[in-house]
Design a protein around this motif. Structure first.
Motif, PDB file in Angstrom:
ATOM      1  N   MET A   1       0.849  -1.178   0.000  1.00 30.24           N
ATOM      2  CA  MET A   1       0.000   0.000   0.000  1.00 30.24           C
ATOM      3  C   MET A   1       0.886   1.230   0.000  1.00 30.24           C
ATOM      4  N   ARG A   2       0.551   2.242  -0.792  1.00 34.13           N
ATOM      5  CA  ARG A   2       1.290   3.492  -0.872  1.00 34.13           C
ATOM      6  C   ARG A   2       0.345   4.626  -0.513  1.00 34.13           C
ATOM      7  N   CYS A   3       0.616   5.325   0.546  1.00 29.20           N
ATOM      8  CA  CYS A   3      -0.199   6.461   0.957  1.00 29.20           C
ATOM      9  C   CYS A   3       0.631   7.716   0.783  1.00 29.20           C
ATOM     10  N   LEU A   4       0.021   8.782   0.293  1.00 33.13           N
ATOM     11  CA  LEU A   4       0.792   9.970   0.018  1.00 33.13           C
ATOM     12  C   LEU A   4      -0.044  11.243   0.009  1.00 33.13           C
ATOM     13  N   ILE A   5       0.596  12.365  -0.123  1.00 35.04           N
ATOM     14  CA  ILE A   5       0.083  13.710  -0.331  1.00 35.04           C
ATOM     15  C   ILE A   5      -0.602  14.302   0.904  1.00 35.04           C
ATOM     16  N   SER A  86       7.528   8.598  -5.120  1.00 34.43           N
ATOM     17  CA  SER A  86       6.916   7.372  -4.616  1.00 34.43           C
ATOM     18  C   SER A  86       7.942   6.602  -3.798  1.00 34.43           C
ATOM     19  N   ILE A  87       7.521   5.566  -3.118  1.00 36.27           N
ATOM     20  CA  ILE A  87       8.417   4.750  -2.310  1.00 36.27           C
ATOM     21  C   ILE A  87       9.526   4.135  -3.164  1.00 36.27           C
ATOM     22  N   ALA A 104       3.632  16.932  -8.090  1.00 34.51           N
ATOM     23  CA  ALA A 104       5.015  17.369  -7.888  1.00 34.51           C
ATOM     24  C   ALA A 104       5.388  17.327  -6.411  1.00 34.51           C
ATOM     25  N   LYS A 105       4.415  17.519  -5.525  1.00 36.07           N
ATOM     26  CA  LYS A 105       4.659  17.560  -4.086  1.00 36.07           C
ATOM     27  C   LYS A 105       3.896  16.435  -3.413  1.00 36.07           C
ATOM     28  N   GLY A 106       4.490  15.869  -2.361  1.00 37.75           N
ATOM     29  CA  GLY A 106       3.798  14.841  -1.607  1.00 37.75           C
ATOM     30  C   GLY A 106       4.763  13.939  -0.862  1.00 37.75           C
ATOM     31  N   ILE A 107       4.207  12.921  -0.250  1.00 38.96           N
ATOM     32  CA  ILE A 107       4.985  11.973   0.536  1.00 38.96           C
ATOM     33  C   ILE A 107       4.681  10.571   0.021  1.00 38.96           C
ATOM     34  N   GLY A 108       5.726   9.829  -0.282  1.00 44.52           N
ATOM     35  CA  GLY A 108       5.576   8.436  -0.671  1.00 44.52           C
ATOM     36  C   GLY A 108       5.996   7.560   0.494  1.00 44.52           C
ATOM     37  N   THR A 109       5.100   6.705   0.958  1.00 45.37           N
ATOM     38  CA  THR A 109       5.427   5.826   2.087  1.00 45.37           C
ATOM     39  C   THR A 109       4.760   4.478   1.866  1.00 45.37           C
ATOM     40  N   HIS A 110       5.004   3.533   2.741  1.00 43.60           N
ATOM     41  CA  HIS A 110       4.526   2.166   2.556  1.00 43.60           C
ATOM     42  C   HIS A 110       3.902   1.683   3.856  1.00 43.60           C
ATOM     43  N   ALA A 111       2.950   0.766   3.752  1.00 39.33           N
ATOM     44  CA  ALA A 111       2.287   0.220   4.937  1.00 39.33           C
ATOM     45  C   ALA A 111       3.298  -0.531   5.784  1.00 39.33           C
ATOM     46  N   VAL A 133      -3.501   5.211  -3.194  1.00 40.05           N
ATOM     47  CA  VAL A 133      -2.524   4.201  -3.550  1.00 40.05           C
ATOM     48  C   VAL A 133      -1.868   4.652  -4.848  1.00 40.05           C
ATOM     49  N   ASP A 134      -0.535   4.740  -4.836  1.00 38.93           N
ATOM     50  CA  ASP A 134       0.190   5.192  -6.018  1.00 38.93           C
ATOM     51  C   ASP A 134      -0.120   4.286  -7.206  1.00 38.93           C
ATOM     52  N   ARG A 135      -0.249   4.864  -8.387  1.00 33.61           N
ATOM     53  CA  ARG A 135      -0.607   4.120  -9.601  1.00 33.61           C
ATOM     54  C   ARG A 135       0.368   2.992  -9.917  1.00 33.61           C
TER      55      ARG A 135
END
Length: 151
Positions: A1-5, A86-87, A104-111, A133-135
């Motif tokens: 899982m990728r949560c961001l922004i 992205s992660i 352009a801005k955000g945070i890429g992280t993982h569960a 969830v990142d594409r």
């Protein structure tokens, strides 16, 4: 899982004093900005007389991004949290209104991840976030997304 922004309106500045570590460490001269907008100039000279000057321009803004702020907690379940990527180090992409959108801005992280930013006493009036969830990973997992909360 990728949560961001995460996007937080308004920007606060914290200015710190410079403490000399020894008498022969060199000097640091700071010319403070008169206000915002404004410019601060920092000149650092080492004990050999070699100087480096840094100029910092301050401007007013109506928003600040969580990735650009100081984090109290940064826990990433896999790899390391990425700022504005992205992660896996790629551009951040979400599906928005049925179409792929690059951010352009955000945070890429993982569960399972946790990011804490203390915004108390900084004059913020609201917190706005887009989470997804990142594409590049959307096809791999079913997931549940936690919405950020103010403590």
């Amino acid at each position: 899982m990728r949560c961001l922004i995460w996007k937080v309106p308004l920007l606060a500045f914290r200015w710190s004093e410079v403490e000399k570590t020894s008498d022969d460490a060199g000097t640091v001269e700071i010319q403070q900005a008169d206000g915002v907008p404004g410019t601060a100039v920092i000149t650092a000279t080492d004990k050999y007389g070699v100087s480096k000057t840094y100029t910092i321009n301050f401007t007013e803004t109506t928003s600040a991004y969580a990735g650009d702020m100081q984090w109290m907690v940064n826990e990433c379940g896999y790899s390391t949290t990425k700022i504005d990527r992205s992660i896996d180090g790629n551009p951040l992409k979400l599906t928005v209104d049925g179409k792929e959108k690059t951010f352009a801005k955000g945070i890429g992280t993982h569960a399972t991840s946790r990011i804490v930013i203390d915004i108390s006493g900084k004059g913020y009036e609201r917190f706005q976030a887009m989470v997804g969830v990142d594409r590049e990973q959307i096809w791999q997992h079913d997931c549940q997304l936690g919405i950020p909360r103010l403590l």
